[in-house]
Each structure stands twice: as C-alpha cells, then as structure tokens.
Design a protein around this motif. Sequence first.
Motif, short mmCIF file in Angstrom:
data_model
loop_
_atom_site.label_atom_id
_atom_site.label_comp_id
_atom_site.label_asym_id
_atom_site.label_seq_id
_atom_site.Cartn_x
_atom_site.Cartn_y
_atom_site.Cartn_z
N SER A 147 0.67 -1.07 0.06
CA SER A 147 -0.16 0.19 -0.05
C SER A 147 1.15 0.88 -0.17
N SER A 148 2.01 0.98 0.61
CA SER A 148 2.67 2.07 0.77
C SER A 148 3.52 2.84 -0.73
N GLY A 150 1.28 2.10 -2.98
CA GLY A 150 0.26 2.25 -4.53
C GLY A 150 -0.21 1.19 -5.29
N GLY A 152 -2.34 -2.75 -5.19
CA GLY A 152 -3.25 -2.92 -4.85
C GLY A 152 -2.94 -5.28 -4.53
N SER A 153 -4.22 -5.25 -4.68
CA SER A 153 -4.19 -6.86 -3.88
C SER A 153 -3.68 -7.65 -5.71
#
Length: 288
Positions: A147-148, A150, A152-153
Amino acid sequence: MRKITTYILALFSVLVIFSSCKKEYETTEDLDNDNIRAYKASHSNLTFTDVDGYSYAITNAGTGAEVKNSDSVYYSYAFKSVNGTVYNQTSDLMIPGSFLGYTDQFAIGNSAYVFKPVREVLARLKRGGAATLLLPSRMAFGKNGLSSFGIGSNETIVVELGLYTYEKKHQVDAYEISTFITRNNLTFTTDAATGIRYNVSSAGTGTDAIGDFSTLVVNYTGRYLDGTVFDSGTGVTFRLDQLIKGWQMILPGKITAGGKIRIVIPSHLAYGARPLDFDIEVTKVTNE
C-alpha cells in the motif's frame, strides 16, 4: 451407524476445506494469467517467452559481453503497473551495481524482497541489453500488495530491466557526473589530476593559504547527485588532512578564508559508494 455418519461428515469437511484452498489458489493463478494475457495482447509488438510462471520479452539483446553470476554489472529497473504507473525505479544519477548473482535482491518500502526472475532475465542479456518482465502477483507482492507504493492486491508487475555497458565503477562515475552537469546546465572546471569538477564562486580574501594540515571553519552542504542532502554543517571546524580525499586534493590553491566553491567528487575520492556534490564556504583558515 453413528460412528460411520460422524466419519463421513468429518471426511466431507476436509474435502470442503481442501477444495476451498485449491479454488482460491487457482483463482489467483487465473487472475495472474488473465492480466498477463491482456498485457501481451495490448503489446503485440513484443515477443514474450514464458518460463516457470513468468513471461519476458527481450527488447534489446545488447552488443557487449555476456554476463554470468560472478560478474559485476550496473543495471536499471522500473517496477510498473500494467497501466504504466511507476512504483519504484532506479535513477541514472545513482546507478545500482552488484554481482549479477545478487540482482534479484531488493529493499522496497523498508522490506527485503527476492525476485528470482529479475536475475534470470538479466542473465539472458548482454551488456547494453534491455528486457520487459511480467511478474505475476504470486511472484511479486501477492494478495497484500504494498500500500505504501500504491500496489494493490494480486497485481501483476511489469519490470523494465536494462544492463549498462559499463564494467568499472570509474566509468559509471564519469557517466553519472556528466549526466548531472548536463541535466542541470551547470558549468564546472575539471581538475586534470583528480577528475574532480569544481566551480569557484568566490576565491576569498584571506591571507593564510590552505595547506594539507590547515584547520578550517566551514559552512557546507553535501548532496548525492539526485539532490538528496546527506550531510550539512554551519561553523564546523575540521583539519583538512582528516577529511575525504576530494576536499584535501581540491581546496588548497583554489580558495582561502571567505571563499566559496562547489565540487563534484568521484566516488573513489569520497566515501567509495557514489559521486558527491558539495557546496563549501571557508570562513576561517588557521595554520600552526
């Protein structure tokens, strides 16, 4: 009869759990494969090869020497989304170098990662070559993403890779310094004996010349070539022979008290890792 029923229920539960895990894995793999297929379809100008779950395309085979794990290489990388968003990349002002066998190791977001396909694809290039690697999420940042940055999964990561032609650190230093000067439209004089670039904005008015064992009071700022400040000081006292070689070799004869100079120092005359950019103002010179 009751025991048989209990056994059947237990067996059924195990099968359900096993099937759920299997389905979850297949879903992740299918998602990876769909993303990779879509990327290939939208980049039909590239010819991809599939190897052990990842895909790569050599965009420039290179014209230099072949490399093996024990060779020193200078390389570039850019981690991107399939849509082109850049998550992490190298700079041509701070080029990473390593043995080829260690190019799969990365520090990203304060965590250590090993991406084996990066090393394997670089090993398929000659010096000067470039390639595009499609790294499925299960080989990259997985379900959690990052997340840091950006990420995503279950994101498929596009990694643009390249090998510089340079084999020696002094060659890389020269390239980085020239790029830095040109990009920033700077004017420097090159000291022929050391390769240090310098610009004297004020020679100073002091009467004591700077010598090898002079004590100096200075204001200074030290930066990497990308502009990151790594050290600075105001009114700091140093003896010249206790400082890095770059300072020792360029300050004598160039300025005295009241003088200001900017110097760009090759790595071997600094701390050994990379070239450095200093602004220096000498406010006092003492010779004992």
